[in-house]
Design an enzyme around this catalytic site. Structure first.
Site, PDB file in Angstrom:
ATOM      1  N   VAL A  81       0.813  -1.225   0.000  1.00  0.00           N
ATOM      2  CA  VAL A  81       0.000   0.000   0.000  1.00  0.00           C
ATOM      3  C   VAL A  81       0.842   1.268   0.000  1.00  0.00           C
ATOM      4  O   VAL A  81       0.290   2.373  -0.048  1.00  0.00           O
ATOM      5  CB  VAL A  81      -0.990   0.021   1.186  1.00  0.00           C
ATOM      6  CG1 VAL A  81      -2.041  -1.075   1.034  1.00  0.00           C
ATOM      7  CG2 VAL A  81      -0.256  -0.097   2.516  1.00  0.00           C
ATOM      8  N   ASN A 107      -7.403  -0.638   6.277  1.00  0.00           N
ATOM      9  CA  ASN A 107      -7.023  -1.224   7.563  1.00  0.00           C
ATOM     10  C   ASN A 107      -5.535  -1.515   7.692  1.00  0.00           C
ATOM     11  O   ASN A 107      -5.057  -1.792   8.785  1.00  0.00           O
ATOM     12  CB  ASN A 107      -7.830  -2.510   7.776  1.00  0.00           C
ATOM     13  CG  ASN A 107      -7.472  -3.231   9.060  1.00  0.00           C
ATOM     14  OD1 ASN A 107      -7.766  -2.745  10.150  1.00  0.00           O
ATOM     15  ND2 ASN A 107      -6.801  -4.374   8.928  1.00  0.00           N
ATOM     16  N   TYR A 173       3.534   6.354  14.886  1.00  0.00           N
ATOM     17  CA  TYR A 173       2.254   5.658  14.764  1.00  0.00           C
ATOM     18  C   TYR A 173       1.114   6.557  15.250  1.00  0.00           C
ATOM     19  O   TYR A 173       0.073   6.679  14.595  1.00  0.00           O
ATOM     20  CB  TYR A 173       2.300   4.361  15.568  1.00  0.00           C
ATOM     21  CG  TYR A 173       1.062   3.505  15.483  1.00  0.00           C
ATOM     22  CD1 TYR A 173       0.864   2.654  14.395  1.00  0.00           C
ATOM     23  CD2 TYR A 173       0.098   3.527  16.489  1.00  0.00           C
ATOM     24  CE1 TYR A 173      -0.268   1.861  14.312  1.00  0.00           C
ATOM     25  CE2 TYR A 173      -1.034   2.741  16.410  1.00  0.00           C
ATOM     26  CZ  TYR A 173      -1.206   1.905  15.318  1.00  0.00           C
ATOM     27  OH  TYR A 173      -2.333   1.112  15.237  1.00  0.00           O
TER      28      TYR A 173
END
Length: 278
Positions: A81, A107, A173
């Protein structure tokens, strides 16, 4: 569960292993009769990523299982991705089997270079974490939206509790997931006129590979056991337990269905009460 999803087609990225949220999402949607595209890296993850990714073999097994259990069509596609050309290839494979996508679940996620403070964070690891968790949502959405236009649809982005409350030593993150929440709101405004709703889910402590890795890391840091760290974490959760991936999958099915037809631009907590703020 949601009859209006029967016969619709859903793409779920980060969906190639049975221990993850993506797998639970795929099963929840297939339970409702939706056809599913199972997308993941399709190879062993890199050594610097503490969480494994779905391999081609695992993805193939998941597709066979879903078709057997729910009598729907399922397709496995290996895709990076972070690679625009790979995403274009995924779109072409989808178009060979399906003429449209009704539900997109962004996701895919990973974390690199942790644990670390911002001042000590390796720049390439920081950028790669942002790329996988945030930029991929933009890339995949932009590529898939032409297959969603002209009919009502739903996009569900996987953010995180970490996007609202910063964790220690995992800054990239947290920043990426905060970005996912804002990107969700931007997309919701821009796509409302097209009949496409966009929402985010913000899981807290869910028993996935990432959560198990975290407990193992903390156990070594505090010189204790994984079980002790899990017990301590549960004390911070009003419901008193770690969540299951299926519970996240059930929320996604709701957001994909007409049952949530007046919901868009939301970032919904799935935290057992650990986070109650919006």
């Amino acid at each position: 569960m949601y009859a209006d999803l029967k016969g619709k087609t859903a793409l779920i990225t980060g969906c190639g292993k049975r221990t993850g949220i993506g797998y639970a999402i795929a099963r929840s949607l297939a339970t409702c009769g939706a056809h599913v595209v199972v997308a993941d890296l399709g190879q062993e993850g890199s050594p610097e990523n503490p969480v494994k990714t779905g391999t081609e073999g695992e993805m193939t097994d998941i597709v066979k299982e879903i078709m057997r259990d729910f009598s729907v069509t399922a397709l496995a596609i290996s895709v990076d991705v972070t690679d625009g050309e790979a995403i274009k290839g995924m779109v072409e494979k989808i178009k060979e089997r399906f003429d449209h996508i009704d539900v997109l679940c962004n996701n895919a996620g990973a974390t690199f270079g942790v644990p670390n403070t911002v001042q000590a964070y390796d720049e390439s690891a920081w950028m790669k974490t942002i790329d996988v968790n945030l930029h991929s949502v933009f890339r995949v959405s932009r590529a898939i939206l032409p297959l969603m236009m002209g009919r009502r649809g739903s996009i569900i982005n996987t953010a995180s509790r970490a996007g609202k409350v910063p964790p220690l030593f995992n800054g990239a993150y947290a920043v990426a997931k905060a970005g996912v929440i804002m990107l969700t709101k931007v997309m919701a405004k821009e796509l409302a006129g097209e009949g496409i709703r966009v929402n985010a889910i913000c899981p807290g402590q869910i028993m996935t590979d990432l959560e198990k890795w975290r407990f193992g890391l903390e156990a070594r840091f505090f010189d204790t056991t994984v079980e002790a760290r899990e017990e301590e974490m549960c004390k911070t959760i009003p419901l008193g337990r770690i969540g299951a991936p299926k519970e996240v999958g059930n929320l996604v099915a709701f957001l994909a269905s007409d049952a949530s037809s007046y919901c868009t631009g939301q970032a919904i907590n799935v935290t057992g009460g650990q986070l109650m703020e919006l």
